[in-house]
Design a protein around this motif. Structure first.
Motif: not given
Length: 392
Positions: A150-176
């Motif tokens: 996901v796009r967010k302000t990263l730990a290095c202060k850069d803003v970009g698409k690098g944040g870990l996806a929402d936990v629910n999205s990962i759990v949904y994918a696991a069930q599928r």
């Protein structure tokens, strides 16, 4: 839902490592038997003991590898699913190249015949580097499921698409990934849910007590089984499949009729649609003009599901009754009058309550009547989906 399914959660070095605790906990709540493996990079952020406190099995890492006790790459590769979350750029590129230089990578390579989910988390420029892009593409072509960061302000202060996806999205994918059924993979399933709101005037509406929970559980179930789900709902839910919002009966009708469905696709009409619609008054009712008694005029609402006349599409209706005495009779009539393939009947009572988490359903077709035991709406939804597969 994931009872007795063995899942390996592989955690790489990332500041988002802490979300792996949430993933682990969520999977365990669904009944999964979760194993954990930590990379050397992850050990820079956390300790084996912190995951061991939540895990029912020894945590595999370069510090804990023990061939004599079965804590090694072969034992931990025999799983029903592997999830790499967070997945580092280093691990992504090594995995694509087949590099086995530690027990973490050996285990991932040994799991080549197991469904794989990769949820990257890193600086966006590292993820956008051609090597990482090519590696992710190669892994996806070979069956890996990539959960986009996901796009967010990263730990290095850069803003970009690098944040870990929402936990629910990962759990949904696991069930599928685990529950996908070939029967549903090429099908579109439209689920409608939630109450309709019909306007009395410009500020007031008349509605009902439907929570939309059963419809959401059904949409989830079809998604987990591999269907292309379209959820037409009046209630807000965060889900990974397509959602179309409606408010009124006419809004629901328009949304449903605009769907382009093919042979053997399925409509599950679980929305609570008003039987009658008030003749809307322009502006705002003035109680000073009306007096002590308000009289409203209503017209019959459209019979939405009956308007779907393509017999190649499977239609499933929901019927709510308040009395056992006429429930079966009314459900049978609904089945015939609306030309449905099946009806899911529930009777309001101690089990079936508005907003409740449990339900009890009688699944009916022209030739069958199957009473499902009281259970969570999530489990009942999966049972309904499996009954549709067999009897519709």
């Amino acid at each position: 839902m994931l009872q007795n399914k063995k899942i390996l959660l592989a955690v790489c070095g990332s500041v988002s490592f802490y979300k792996a605790y949430e993933i682990l906990s969520s999977l365990k709540k669904l009944g999964a038997d979760v194993y954990v493996m930590l990379s050397d990079g992850a050990l820079n952020f956390t300790q084996v003991q912190s995951f061991q406190a939540l895990c029912d099995h020894p945590v595999l890492s370069s510090q804990t590898e023990d061939w004599h006790n079965g804590i090694g790459h072969m034992g931990y590769s025999r799983m029903d699913l592997v999830i790499i979350a967070p997945a580092s750029v280093n691990t992504i590129n090594k995995l694509a190249a087949g590099i086995c230089d530690n027990v973490f990578m050996e285990t991932l390579i040994a799991s080549s015949n197991v469904p794989l989910i990769i949820a990257p988390a890193a600086n966006n420029r590292m993820l956008e580097h051609f090597s990482t892009v090519n590696s992710l593409s190669l892994l996806e072509k070979n069956g890996a499921i990539i959960i986009e960061p996901v796009r967010k302000t990263l730990a290095c202060k850069d803003v970009g698409k690098g944040g870990l996806a929402d936990v629910n999205s990962i759990v949904y994918a696991a069930q599928r990934a685990i529950l996908t059924d070939r029967f549903y993979q090429d099908k579109t399933v439209v689920v409608t849910g939630g109450p309709t709101e019909e306007k009395i005037d410009d500020v007031r509406t008349i509605t009902n007590l439907s929570s939309g929970k059963m419809a959401k559980a059904l949409a989830d179930a079809f998604y987990f089984l591999g269907a292309d789900v379209i959820f037409i709902t009046s209630v807000d839910f965060e889900v990974p499949y397509k959602v179309i919002k409606f408010d009124s009966s006419f809004g629901l009708q328009s949304a449903l009729y605009n769907q382009k469905l093919k042979k053997d696709d399925i409509i599950v009409m679980a929305a609570a649609v008003s039987d009658y619609i008030p003749n809307k008054i322009k502006g705002k009712l003035d109680k000073n003009e009306i007096g002590d008694i308000l009289n409203l005029k209503f017209k019959k609402a459209p019979d939405i599901i009956s308007g779907v006349t393509d017999n190649k599409i499977k239609k499933i209706g929901f019927k709510l009754e308040v009395s056992d005495e006429e429930a079966l009779y009314n459900a049978r009539n609904m089945l015939k009058e609306k030309n449905l393939n099946a009806v899911c009947l529930n009777v309001l009572g101690n089990t079936v309550k508005f907003g409740g988490d449990n339900t009890k359903i009688t699944f009916m077709t022209e030739k069958t009547k199957i009473e499902l035991k009281e259970n969570s709406k999530r489990e009942v939804a999966l049972e309904i989906a499996n009954l549709i597969k067999v009897y519709v």
